[in-house]
Design a protein around this motif. Sequence first.
Motif, PDB file in Angstrom:
ATOM      1  N   GLU A 294     -19.513 -22.174  14.134  1.00 20.32           N
ATOM      2  CA  GLU A 294     -19.901 -21.850  12.760  1.00 20.32           C
ATOM      3  C   GLU A 294     -20.250 -20.370  12.624  1.00 20.32           C
ATOM      4  O   GLU A 294     -19.876 -19.732  11.645  1.00 20.32           O
ATOM      5  N   LEU A 295     -20.951 -19.832  13.614  1.00 18.39           N
ATOM      6  CA  LEU A 295     -21.270 -18.404  13.568  1.00 18.39           C
ATOM      7  C   LEU A 295     -20.002 -17.569  13.704  1.00 18.39           C
ATOM      8  O   LEU A 295     -19.811 -16.596  12.965  1.00 18.39           O
ATOM      9  N   ALA A 296     -19.122 -17.957  14.604  1.00 20.86           N
ATOM     10  CA  ALA A 296     -17.879 -17.202  14.812  1.00 20.86           C
ATOM     11  C   ALA A 296     -17.030 -17.173  13.549  1.00 20.86           C
ATOM     12  O   ALA A 296     -16.315 -16.206  13.299  1.00 20.86           O
ATOM     13  N   GLU A 297     -17.107 -18.218  12.745  1.00 21.10           N
ATOM     14  CA  GLU A 297     -16.284 -18.323  11.536  1.00 21.10           C
ATOM     15  C   GLU A 297     -17.032 -17.939  10.264  1.00 21.10           C
ATOM     16  O   GLU A 297     -16.450 -17.965   9.177  1.00 21.10           O
ATOM     17  N   ASP A 298     -18.299 -17.592  10.370  1.00 24.23           N
ATOM     18  CA  ASP A 298     -19.127 -17.260   9.214  1.00 24.23           C
ATOM     19  C   ASP A 298     -18.721 -15.902   8.645  1.00 24.23           C
ATOM     20  O   ASP A 298     -18.856 -14.869   9.301  1.00 24.23           O
ATOM     21  N   THR A 299     -18.241 -15.897   7.423  1.00 26.03           N
ATOM     22  CA  THR A 299     -17.772 -14.661   6.797  1.00 26.03           C
ATOM     23  C   THR A 299     -18.921 -13.712   6.453  1.00 26.03           C
ATOM     24  O   THR A 299     -18.694 -12.529   6.239  1.00 26.03           O
ATOM     25  N   THR A 300     -20.141 -14.222   6.420  1.00 25.59           N
ATOM     26  CA  THR A 300     -21.285 -13.360   6.098  1.00 25.59           C
ATOM     27  C   THR A 300     -21.957 -12.803   7.354  1.00 25.59           C
ATOM     28  O   THR A 300     -22.831 -11.959   7.243  1.00 25.59           O
ATOM     29  N   ALA A 301     -21.541 -13.269   8.519  1.00 30.21           N
ATOM     30  CA  ALA A 301     -22.139 -12.793   9.776  1.00 30.21           C
ATOM     31  C   ALA A 301     -21.634 -11.393  10.088  1.00 30.21           C
ATOM     32  O   ALA A 301     -20.545 -10.987   9.675  1.00 30.21           O
ATOM     33  N   SER A 302     -22.422 -10.662  10.848  1.00 30.96           N
ATOM     34  CA  SER A 302     -22.017  -9.318  11.250  1.00 30.96           C
ATOM     35  C   SER A 302     -20.841  -9.401  12.224  1.00 30.96           C
ATOM     36  O   SER A 302     -20.701 -10.394  12.941  1.00 30.96           O
ATOM     37  N   PRO A 303     -20.014  -8.374  12.254  1.00 24.38           N
ATOM     38  CA  PRO A 303     -18.905  -8.376  13.216  1.00 24.38           C
ATOM     39  C   PRO A 303     -19.395  -8.520  14.660  1.00 24.38           C
ATOM     40  O   PRO A 303     -18.781  -9.204  15.468  1.00 24.38           O
ATOM     41  N   ARG A 304     -20.517  -7.912  14.951  1.00 24.46           N
ATOM     42  CA  ARG A 304     -21.068  -8.005  16.306  1.00 24.46           C
ATOM     43  C   ARG A 304     -21.513  -9.439  16.611  1.00 24.46           C
ATOM     44  O   ARG A 304     -21.288  -9.949  17.708  1.00 24.46           O
ATOM     45  N   GLY A 305     -22.157 -10.090  15.660  1.00 25.58           N
ATOM     46  CA  GLY A 305     -22.591 -11.470  15.843  1.00 25.58           C
ATOM     47  C   GLY A 305     -21.412 -12.403  16.028  1.00 25.58           C
ATOM     48  O   GLY A 305     -21.438 -13.304  16.872  1.00 25.58           O
ATOM     49  N   LYS A 306     -20.374 -12.173  15.219  1.00 24.51           N
ATOM     50  CA  LYS A 306     -19.160 -12.994  15.339  1.00 24.51           C
ATOM     51  C   LYS A 306     -18.497 -12.781  16.701  1.00 24.51           C
ATOM     52  O   LYS A 306     -18.046 -13.731  17.330  1.00 24.51           O
ATOM     53  N   ALA A 307     -18.473 -11.541  17.175  1.00 22.26           N
ATOM     54  CA  ALA A 307     -17.859 -11.250  18.470  1.00 22.26           C
ATOM     55  C   ALA A 307     -18.628 -11.926  19.603  1.00 22.26           C
ATOM     56  O   ALA A 307     -18.023 -12.467  20.538  1.00 22.26           O
ATOM     57  N   LYS A 308     -19.958 -11.912  19.529  1.00 23.30           N
ATOM     58  CA  LYS A 308     -20.771 -12.592  20.544  1.00 23.30           C
ATOM     59  C   LYS A 308     -20.482 -14.086  20.518  1.00 23.30           C
ATOM     60  O   LYS A 308     -20.322 -14.720  21.566  1.00 23.30           O
ATOM     61  N   ALA A 309     -20.412 -14.655  19.333  1.00 24.89           N
ATOM     62  CA  ALA A 309     -20.144 -16.093  19.203  1.00 24.89           C
ATOM     63  C   ALA A 309     -18.753 -16.434  19.731  1.00 24.89           C
ATOM     64  O   ALA A 309     -18.574 -17.455  20.410  1.00 24.89           O
ATOM     65  N   GLU A 310     -17.772 -15.593  19.441  1.00 24.99           N
ATOM     66  CA  GLU A 310     -16.407 -15.851  19.933  1.00 24.99           C
ATOM     67  C   GLU A 310     -16.347 -15.785  21.459  1.00 24.99           C
ATOM     68  O   GLU A 310     -15.706 -16.620  22.095  1.00 24.99           O
ATOM     69  N   ALA A 311     -17.033 -14.815  22.048  1.00 18.80           N
ATOM     70  CA  ALA A 311     -17.058 -14.706  23.512  1.00 18.80           C
ATOM     71  C   ALA A 311     -17.771 -15.910  24.129  1.00 18.80           C
ATOM     72  O   ALA A 311     -17.319 -16.459  25.144  1.00 18.80           O
ATOM     73  N   LEU A 312     -18.848 -16.349  23.508  1.00 23.02           N
ATOM     74  CA  LEU A 312     -19.569 -17.515  23.996  1.00 23.02           C
ATOM     75  C   LEU A 312     -18.703 -18.768  23.879  1.00 23.02           C
ATOM     76  O   LEU A 312     -18.651 -19.582  24.801  1.00 23.02           O
ATOM     77  N   LEU A 313     -17.981 -18.889  22.783  1.00 22.76           N
ATOM     78  CA  LEU A 313     -17.067 -20.027  22.620  1.00 22.76           C
ATOM     79  C   LEU A 313     -16.007 -20.053  23.713  1.00 22.76           C
ATOM     80  O   LEU A 313     -15.696 -21.116  24.264  1.00 22.76           O
ATOM     81  N   ARG A 314     -15.445 -18.897  24.017  1.00 20.94           N
ATOM     82  CA  ARG A 314     -14.435 -18.839  25.090  1.00 20.94           C
ATOM     83  C   ARG A 314     -15.028 -19.310  26.413  1.00 20.94           C
ATOM     84  O   ARG A 314     -14.386 -20.042  27.169  1.00 20.94           O
ATOM     85  N   ALA A 315     -16.254 -18.907  26.689  1.00 18.53           N
ATOM     86  CA  ALA A 315     -16.908 -19.331  27.935  1.00 18.53           C
ATOM     87  C   ALA A 315     -17.147 -20.834  27.940  1.00 18.53           C
ATOM     88  O   ALA A 315     -16.903 -21.503  28.943  1.00 18.53           O
ATOM     89  N   LEU A 316     -17.592 -21.367  26.811  1.00 23.06           N
ATOM     90  CA  LEU A 316     -17.856 -22.806  26.727  1.00 23.06           C
ATOM     91  C   LEU A 316     -16.568 -23.608  26.795  1.00 23.06           C
ATOM     92  O   LEU A 316     -16.500 -24.628  27.486  1.00 23.06           O
ATOM     93  N   GLU A 317     -15.541 -23.144  26.097  1.00 28.15           N
ATOM     94  CA  GLU A 317     -14.256 -23.848  26.120  1.00 28.15           C
ATOM     95  C   GLU A 317     -13.608 -23.729  27.490  1.00 28.15           C
ATOM     96  O   GLU A 317     -12.978 -24.664  27.969  1.00 28.15           O
ATOM     97  N   GLY A 318     -13.757 -22.578  28.138  1.00 26.71           N
ATOM     98  CA  GLY A 318     -13.225 -22.402  29.487  1.00 26.71           C
ATOM     99  C   GLY A 318     -13.860 -23.376  30.459  1.00 26.71           C
ATOM    100  O   GLY A 318     -13.200 -23.926  31.335  1.00 26.71           O
ATOM    101  N   ALA A 319     -15.146 -23.619  30.291  1.00 25.40           N
ATOM    102  CA  ALA A 319     -15.839 -24.573  31.158  1.00 25.40           C
ATOM    103  C   ALA A 319     -15.326 -25.979  30.902  1.00 25.40           C
ATOM    104  O   ALA A 319     -15.146 -26.755  31.827  1.00 25.40           O
ATOM    105  N   GLY A 320     -15.063 -26.293  29.653  1.00 28.03           N
ATOM    106  CA  GLY A 320     -14.517 -27.613  29.334  1.00 28.03           C
ATOM    107  C   GLY A 320     -13.136 -27.796  29.937  1.00 28.03           C
ATOM    108  O   GLY A 320     -12.813 -28.856  30.477  1.00 28.03           O
ATOM    109  N   ALA A 321     -12.326 -26.752  29.889  1.00 21.53           N
ATOM    110  CA  ALA A 321     -10.982 -26.826  30.471  1.00 21.53           C
ATOM    111  C   ALA A 321     -11.074 -26.957  31.988  1.00 21.53           C
ATOM    112  O   ALA A 321     -10.321 -27.722  32.597  1.00 21.53           O
ATOM    113  N   ALA A 322     -12.008 -26.243  32.602  1.00 19.35           N
ATOM    114  CA  ALA A 322     -12.178 -26.345  34.058  1.00 19.35           C
ATOM    115  C   ALA A 322     -12.612 -27.748  34.450  1.00 19.35           C
ATOM    116  O   ALA A 322     -12.132 -28.298  35.443  1.00 19.35           O
ATOM    117  N   ALA A 323     -13.495 -28.346  33.666  1.00 17.30           N
ATOM    118  CA  ALA A 323     -13.936 -29.712  33.956  1.00 17.30           C
ATOM    119  C   ALA A 323     -12.772 -30.684  33.830  1.00 17.30           C
ATOM    120  O   ALA A 323     -12.614 -31.597  34.650  1.00 17.30           O
TER     121      ALA A 323
END
Length: 147
Positions: free
Chosen positions: A87-116
């Motif tokens: 939701e933060l990564a897709e939030d149009t009102t969030a700062s670009p920096r906040g969205k970038a942090k959320a996107e990087a965190l999502l990649r880490a979380l999704e990567g862990a799911g793929a590894a599992a």
Amino acid sequence: MTDGRNGIVEDATAVVAQVAGCAESLEAFRWVSGVRILLDLVEQGGAATARARENAAAALLNLVVAGGDPAVEEVVAVGGAEETVRELAEDTTASPRGKAKAEALLRALEGAGAAARRREHRLADFLNGLVQSDPYISSPASASTHG
């Protein structure tokens, strides 16, 4: 919080984000339910300001980077964690920096799911190989004649 303490919350979450980057921080976050608290702050409306929300996402990202797989598992174990971060990564009102942090965190979380999922597939392949190579396991008829 709308009574002027927003700056304090922003500063506190910025400090927490720095502390989260230490290798020893995962145990401390577990002890105080810190991951749940940070996810609550990342949620829309969970933090009073966009900056505090961004800092909470940065803290989670730093925790995952420093803590590796155990930290990822800790974040994923909190119900709705991926949805909250998405939701933060897709939030149009969030700062670009906040969205970038959320996107990087999502990649880490999704990567862990793929590894599992890869680990589960490797285990299934191994077990299937055992079944196919062992005549006592692979044939139901042989199982009944040897019991």
